[in-house]
Write a protein that holds these residues in place. Structure first.
Motif, PDB file in Angstrom:
ATOM      1  N   LYS A 181      -7.871  -5.286   9.351  1.00 29.68           N
ATOM      2  CA  LYS A 181      -7.050  -6.427   8.971  1.00 29.68           C
ATOM      3  C   LYS A 181      -5.589  -6.000   8.840  1.00 29.68           C
ATOM      4  O   LYS A 181      -5.295  -4.849   8.512  1.00 29.68           O
ATOM      5  CB  LYS A 181      -7.573  -7.027   7.668  1.00 29.68           C
ATOM      6  CG  LYS A 181      -8.945  -7.678   7.822  1.00 29.68           C
ATOM      7  CD  LYS A 181      -9.499  -8.148   6.494  1.00 29.68           C
ATOM      8  CE  LYS A 181      -9.978  -6.991   5.648  1.00 29.68           C
ATOM      9  NZ  LYS A 181     -10.721  -7.437   4.445  1.00 29.68           N
ATOM     10  N   THR A 182      -4.697  -6.943   9.098  1.00 34.52           N
ATOM     11  CA  THR A 182      -3.277  -6.626   9.160  1.00 34.52           C
ATOM     12  C   THR A 182      -2.514  -7.117   7.936  1.00 34.52           C
ATOM     13  O   THR A 182      -2.693  -8.242   7.485  1.00 34.52           O
ATOM     14  CB  THR A 182      -2.647  -7.256  10.420  1.00 34.52           C
ATOM     15  OG1 THR A 182      -3.246  -6.674  11.584  1.00 34.52           O
ATOM     16  CG2 THR A 182      -1.146  -7.017  10.465  1.00 34.52           C
ATOM     17  N   ILE A 183      -1.649  -6.241   7.430  1.00 38.12           N
ATOM     18  CA  ILE A 183      -0.656  -6.621   6.432  1.00 38.12           C
ATOM     19  C   ILE A 183       0.697  -6.581   7.119  1.00 38.12           C
ATOM     20  O   ILE A 183       1.130  -5.522   7.600  1.00 38.12           O
ATOM     21  CB  ILE A 183      -0.664  -5.658   5.227  1.00 38.12           C
ATOM     22  CG1 ILE A 183      -2.023  -5.680   4.532  1.00 38.12           C
ATOM     23  CG2 ILE A 183       0.451  -6.020   4.247  1.00 38.12           C
ATOM     24  CD1 ILE A 183      -2.135  -4.670   3.402  1.00 38.12           C
ATOM     25  N   LEU A 184       1.354  -7.712   7.199  1.00 39.72           N
ATOM     26  CA  LEU A 184       2.643  -7.800   7.877  1.00 39.72           C
ATOM     27  C   LEU A 184       3.773  -7.869   6.856  1.00 39.72           C
ATOM     28  O   LEU A 184       3.841  -8.793   6.052  1.00 39.72           O
ATOM     29  CB  LEU A 184       2.684  -9.031   8.785  1.00 39.72           C
ATOM     30  CG  LEU A 184       4.029  -9.358   9.446  1.00 39.72           C
ATOM     31  CD1 LEU A 184       4.513  -8.196  10.310  1.00 39.72           C
ATOM     32  CD2 LEU A 184       3.924 -10.625  10.271  1.00 39.72           C
ATOM     33  N   TYR A 189      -7.243  -2.019   5.993  1.00 41.64           N
ATOM     34  CA  TYR A 189      -6.009  -2.717   6.342  1.00 41.64           C
ATOM     35  C   TYR A 189      -5.065  -1.788   7.097  1.00 41.64           C
ATOM     36  O   TYR A 189      -4.989  -0.589   6.818  1.00 41.64           O
ATOM     37  CB  TYR A 189      -5.288  -3.222   5.089  1.00 41.64           C
ATOM     38  CG  TYR A 189      -5.925  -4.422   4.442  1.00 41.64           C
ATOM     39  CD1 TYR A 189      -5.583  -5.714   4.824  1.00 41.64           C
ATOM     40  CD2 TYR A 189      -6.868  -4.269   3.425  1.00 41.64           C
ATOM     41  CE1 TYR A 189      -6.162  -6.817   4.221  1.00 41.64           C
ATOM     42  CE2 TYR A 189      -7.451  -5.365   2.815  1.00 41.64           C
ATOM     43  CZ  TYR A 189      -7.093  -6.647   3.219  1.00 41.64           C
ATOM     44  OH  TYR A 189      -7.667  -7.732   2.622  1.00 41.64           O
ATOM     45  N   PHE A 246       0.647 -11.583   4.347  1.00 44.60           N
ATOM     46  CA  PHE A 246       2.017 -11.714   4.854  1.00 44.60           C
ATOM     47  C   PHE A 246       2.975 -11.509   3.686  1.00 44.60           C
ATOM     48  O   PHE A 246       2.951 -12.272   2.723  1.00 44.60           O
ATOM     49  CB  PHE A 246       2.211 -13.098   5.472  1.00 44.60           C
ATOM     50  CG  PHE A 246       3.566 -13.342   6.073  1.00 44.60           C
ATOM     51  CD1 PHE A 246       3.826 -13.016   7.396  1.00 44.60           C
ATOM     52  CD2 PHE A 246       4.582 -13.919   5.319  1.00 44.60           C
ATOM     53  CE1 PHE A 246       5.076 -13.246   7.954  1.00 44.60           C
ATOM     54  CE2 PHE A 246       5.832 -14.160   5.863  1.00 44.60           C
ATOM     55  CZ  PHE A 246       6.084 -13.820   7.191  1.00 44.60           C
ATOM     56  N   GLU A 299       0.192 -11.377  15.479  1.00 47.17           N
ATOM     57  CA  GLU A 299      -0.573 -10.280  14.878  1.00 47.17           C
ATOM     58  C   GLU A 299      -1.687 -10.790  13.966  1.00 47.17           C
ATOM     59  O   GLU A 299      -2.479 -10.002  13.459  1.00 47.17           O
ATOM     60  CB  GLU A 299       0.360  -9.359  14.079  1.00 47.17           C
ATOM     61  CG  GLU A 299       1.459  -8.713  14.907  1.00 47.17           C
ATOM     62  CD  GLU A 299       0.917  -7.750  15.937  1.00 47.17           C
ATOM     63  OE1 GLU A 299      -0.239  -7.280  15.770  1.00 47.17           O
ATOM     64  OE2 GLU A 299       1.637  -7.445  16.897  1.00 47.17           O
ATOM     65  N   LYS A 300      -1.725 -12.100  13.714  1.00 45.31           N
ATOM     66  CA  LYS A 300      -2.742 -12.720  12.858  1.00 45.31           C
ATOM     67  C   LYS A 300      -2.879 -11.986  11.520  1.00 45.31           C
ATOM     68  O   LYS A 300      -3.943 -11.428  11.196  1.00 45.31           O
ATOM     69  CB  LYS A 300      -4.093 -12.749  13.580  1.00 45.31           C
ATOM     70  CG  LYS A 300      -4.073 -13.504  14.894  1.00 45.31           C
ATOM     71  CD  LYS A 300      -5.435 -13.483  15.571  1.00 45.31           C
ATOM     72  CE  LYS A 300      -5.403 -14.242  16.902  1.00 45.31           C
ATOM     73  NZ  LYS A 300      -6.716 -14.231  17.587  1.00 45.31           N
ATOM     74  N   PRO A 301      -1.831 -11.955  10.726  1.00 45.62           N
ATOM     75  CA  PRO A 301      -1.873 -11.191   9.471  1.00 45.62           C
ATOM     76  C   PRO A 301      -2.845 -11.762   8.451  1.00 45.62           C
ATOM     77  O   PRO A 301      -2.944 -12.979   8.280  1.00 45.62           O
ATOM     78  CB  PRO A 301      -0.427 -11.302   8.958  1.00 45.62           C
ATOM     79  CG  PRO A 301       0.081 -12.588   9.542  1.00 45.62           C
ATOM     80  CD  PRO A 301      -0.556 -12.677  10.900  1.00 45.62           C
ATOM     81  N   THR A 310      -4.454 -16.867   5.323  1.00 49.99           N
ATOM     82  CA  THR A 310      -3.560 -15.730   5.098  1.00 49.99           C
ATOM     83  C   THR A 310      -2.963 -15.785   3.701  1.00 49.99           C
ATOM     84  O   THR A 310      -2.460 -16.825   3.263  1.00 49.99           O
ATOM     85  CB  THR A 310      -2.427 -15.716   6.143  1.00 49.99           C
ATOM     86  OG1 THR A 310      -2.985 -15.458   7.430  1.00 49.99           O
ATOM     87  CG2 THR A 310      -1.401 -14.637   5.830  1.00 49.99           C
TER      88      THR A 310
END
Length: 225
Positions: free
Chosen positions: A45-48, A81, A111, A106-108, A147
């Motif tokens: 999973k992404t943290i932007l 993450y 955010f 990037e589908k965070p 998100t």
């Protein structure tokens, strides 16, 4: 004699064919671990972090900036993450809003919005800054309702007058409450105004300053993980 030559050539052909197939199978076998690794990485999973020069780590190495320090912390607890640093020096809320769509690809999952400081230093109207911050938050919410959003509050020196400074500080808490997002009350808590933790420009944190910023961010980010 000719039969012996043909037989030798036939056996040689089989030998070469077998070696070629063996090499191909080995290459395919070697590719599987790499493919698995890529797949596992893509599933993280992404943290932007979306911000200006503070997020970008102006004046220091990339690995010393607080987003990179957050990644180190995540890795240390074996979190799934991955951090993306979307910081750009000189970014205002208006320019951030205009480039947001590209980063939303990037589908965070989380955010973190760190913008507004440059607006304040340039004396941009609070109405404009507030409109853009709300626009960024709402764009993320509309695109990805699940998100989680963390808004980083900022403060500025009273160069534009005390009323402007006070209203600028209050603006972040009001936005966070209205838009129902999490809030870091002041990103540079314990860092701003301290020469020990700032570069000679008095605005951007040193590597040591970013260590403190990372601790502040982690305090409010951890409950969202």
């Amino acid at each position: 004699m000719k039969n012996a030559i043909y037989l030798f050539q036939f056996y040689l052909f089989l030998l070469i064919l077998g070696f070629s197939c063996s090499q191909k199978e080995n290459k395919q076998a070697e590719s599987f671990p790499e493919s698995t690794e890529v797949q596992e990485k893509s599933e993280r999973k992404t943290i932007l972090f979306f911000g200006n020069s503070l997020t970008a780590g102006y004046g220091i190495e990339d690995y010393e900036a607080f987003p990179a320090l957050i990644q180190e912390k995540l890795d240390s607890i074996e979190s799934d993450y991955q951090v993306i640093n979307g910081g750009l020096s000189g970014e205002t809320t208006a320019s951030g809003l205009s480039r947001l769509d590209w980063f939303l690809e990037e589908k965070p999952a989380i955010f973190i919005l760190e913008l507004g400081g440059n607006d304040g230093l340039r004396g941009i109207s609070l109405e404009e800054t507030e409109k853009n911050l709300r626009g960024i938050i709402r764009s993320v919410q509309e695109e990805y309702p699940d998100t989680k959003i963390l808004l980083a509050g900022m403060q500025i020196p009273p160069n534009m007058g005390q009323a402007y400074t006070d209203n600028f500080r209050k603006m972040y808490a009001e936005i966070a409450e209205d838009e129902e997002v999490a809030l870091i009350p002041f990103l540079l808590e314990g860092v701003a105004g301290d020469p020990e933790y700032n570069l000679p420009d008095g605005i951007h944190p040193t590597a040591a300053g970013h260590q403190i910023v990372a601790q502040t961010v982690w305090k409010y980010l951890k409950p969202l993980l």
